[in-house]
Design a protein around this motif. Structure first.
Motif, mmCIF file in Angstrom:
data_model
loop_
_atom_site.group_PDB
_atom_site.id
_atom_site.type_symbol
_atom_site.label_atom_id
_atom_site.label_comp_id
_atom_site.label_asym_id
_atom_site.label_seq_id
_atom_site.Cartn_x
_atom_site.Cartn_y
_atom_site.Cartn_z
ATOM 1 N N ARG A 23 4.838 23.521 -38.433
ATOM 2 C CA ARG A 23 4.923 24.121 -39.910
ATOM 3 C C ARG A 23 5.161 25.838 -39.603
ATOM 4 N N GLU A 24 4.846 26.233 -38.391
ATOM 5 C CA GLU A 24 4.977 27.480 -38.273
ATOM 6 C C GLU A 24 6.489 28.255 -38.529
ATOM 7 N N ARG A 25 6.600 29.295 -38.932
ATOM 8 C CA ARG A 25 7.906 29.782 -39.518
ATOM 9 C C ARG A 25 8.435 30.437 -38.318
ATOM 10 N N LEU A 26 9.781 30.373 -38.231
ATOM 11 C CA LEU A 26 10.548 31.133 -37.248
ATOM 12 C C LEU A 26 11.458 32.380 -38.112
ATOM 13 N N ALA A 28 20.740 25.312 -33.344
ATOM 14 C CA ALA A 28 20.625 24.489 -32.051
ATOM 15 C C ALA A 28 19.459 23.634 -32.198
ATOM 16 N N LEU A 29 18.480 24.554 -32.295
ATOM 17 C CA LEU A 29 16.900 23.751 -32.542
ATOM 18 C C LEU A 29 16.743 22.617 -33.674
ATOM 19 N N ASP A 30 17.585 23.034 -34.707
ATOM 20 C CA ASP A 30 17.599 22.252 -36.007
ATOM 21 C C ASP A 30 18.272 20.981 -35.508
ATOM 22 N N ILE A 37 13.085 22.165 -35.079
ATOM 23 C CA ILE A 37 12.697 22.937 -36.338
ATOM 24 C C ILE A 37 13.123 22.020 -37.724
ATOM 25 N N GLU A 38 12.936 22.446 -38.846
ATOM 26 C CA GLU A 38 13.708 22.031 -39.973
ATOM 27 C C GLU A 38 13.731 23.316 -41.142
ATOM 28 N N ARG A 39 14.997 23.010 -41.687
ATOM 29 C CA ARG A 39 14.900 24.250 -42.725
ATOM 30 C C ARG A 39 14.348 23.727 -44.115
ATOM 31 N N ARG A 40 13.556 24.625 -44.551
ATOM 32 C CA ARG A 40 12.970 24.342 -46.054
ATOM 33 C C ARG A 40 13.434 25.311 -46.824
ATOM 34 N N LYS A 41 13.940 25.023 -48.124
ATOM 35 C CA LYS A 41 14.049 25.814 -49.327
ATOM 36 C C LYS A 41 13.071 26.656 -49.551
ATOM 37 N N ASN A 42 13.291 28.194 -49.790
ATOM 38 C CA ASN A 42 12.623 29.161 -50.100
ATOM 39 C C ASN A 42 11.406 29.502 -49.144
ATOM 40 N N VAL A 46 11.231 26.206 -39.969
ATOM 41 C CA VAL A 46 9.748 26.136 -39.465
ATOM 42 C C VAL A 46 9.790 25.004 -38.431
ATOM 43 N N VAL A 47 8.707 25.197 -37.524
ATOM 44 C CA VAL A 47 8.583 24.034 -36.520
ATOM 45 C C VAL A 47 8.392 22.895 -37.257
ATOM 46 N N ARG A 48 9.123 21.716 -36.714
ATOM 47 C CA ARG A 48 8.939 20.396 -37.516
ATOM 48 C C ARG A 48 7.581 19.730 -37.359
#
Length: 234
Positions: A45-48, A70-72, A77-82, A86-88
């Motif tokens: 859950r840490e932001r990149l 690439a990490l996604d 990691i995963e992309r979260r709206k707003n 973040v690390v998955r």
């Protein structure tokens, strides 16, 4: 909870020289961030943040975005709206499902190993394991991680199909963020080293049943360590 300080991991960041091509810079950046996740330097859950990555790796924004993409794709990691990248993180159910699937795939690969194993193929696996032994003894985090992957890749080349090996590699990669708690523990690393030699002995003896059992049980420590670490974070 175990601490990353028990290992000697690679430095958190290394500067990129101007002579490095954009392609090589991207590959190096992806590798560095993958290891940050695997070794627990980047937590679930840490932001990149793109700007921070650009400064750390001395790359342009499009390179930082390509690395995050690439990490996604790798499932790290995963992309979260707003929120952004973040690390998955994983629920208990998702961890169980992923490891159940890995167990199905890897035990099937073990069942497909062609016995007896040719001596030269067995010796190749032993050579890789000796490298793993040395890395465990030296507490060399990067080499433990990379050589462990090489050991299992070589093991599953002894009989499984290319498609099965690709599936194993894909789901192993998806569990990279789960494995940090076991990688930083000397007890878990030593246990993995011991189990690798048991697999080699099962191959030498032509004992398929033992090999299948070992491959299934070998997955459990990293799963359990992650769940314990997550409970301690709550």
């Amino acid at each position: 909870m175990v601490s990353p300080a028990t290992l000697s991991p690679p430095a958190h960041s290394q500067p990129f020289h101007a002579a490095v091509s954009p392609k090589n810079a991207l590959a190096s950046m992806i590798t560095a961030l993958e290891e940050d996740v695997v070794f627990g330097r980047l937590h679930p859950r840490e932001r990149l943040v793109e700007d921070e990555l650009m400064e750390r790796f001395q790359v342009k924004r499009h390179v930082a975005r390509d690395a995050l993409a690439a990490l996604d794709r790798m499932g790290l990691i995963e992309r979260r709206k707003n929120v952004g990248a973040v690390v998955r993180s994983f629920t208990v159910q998702k961890v169980q499902e992923l490891y159940d699937l890995r167990s199905l795939l890897e035990t099937e690969a073990a069942r497909s190993v062609i016995l007896p194993v040719p001596p030269e193929r067995l010796e190749r696996l032993i050579d890789i394991q000796r490298q793993h032994d040395a890395a465990v003894t030296a507490a060399d985090a990067r080499t433990v991680f990379r050589v462990n992957l090489a050991f299992h890749q070589e093991l599953f080349r002894l009989g499984s199909s290319e498609t099965l090996r690709e599936a194993i590699a894909e789901y192993a990669r998806q569990t990279h963020p789960i494995r940090f708690a076991s990688l930083v523990s000397s007890q878990y690393r030593e246990q993995a080293r011991h189990e690798h030699w048991q697999m080699i002995e099962a191959l030498r003896a032509g004992d398929r049943a033992a090999l299948v059992t070992l491959c299934a049980e070998h997955l459990l420590p990293s799963r359990n360590a992650y769940l314990i670490a997550q409970q301690q974070r709550i």
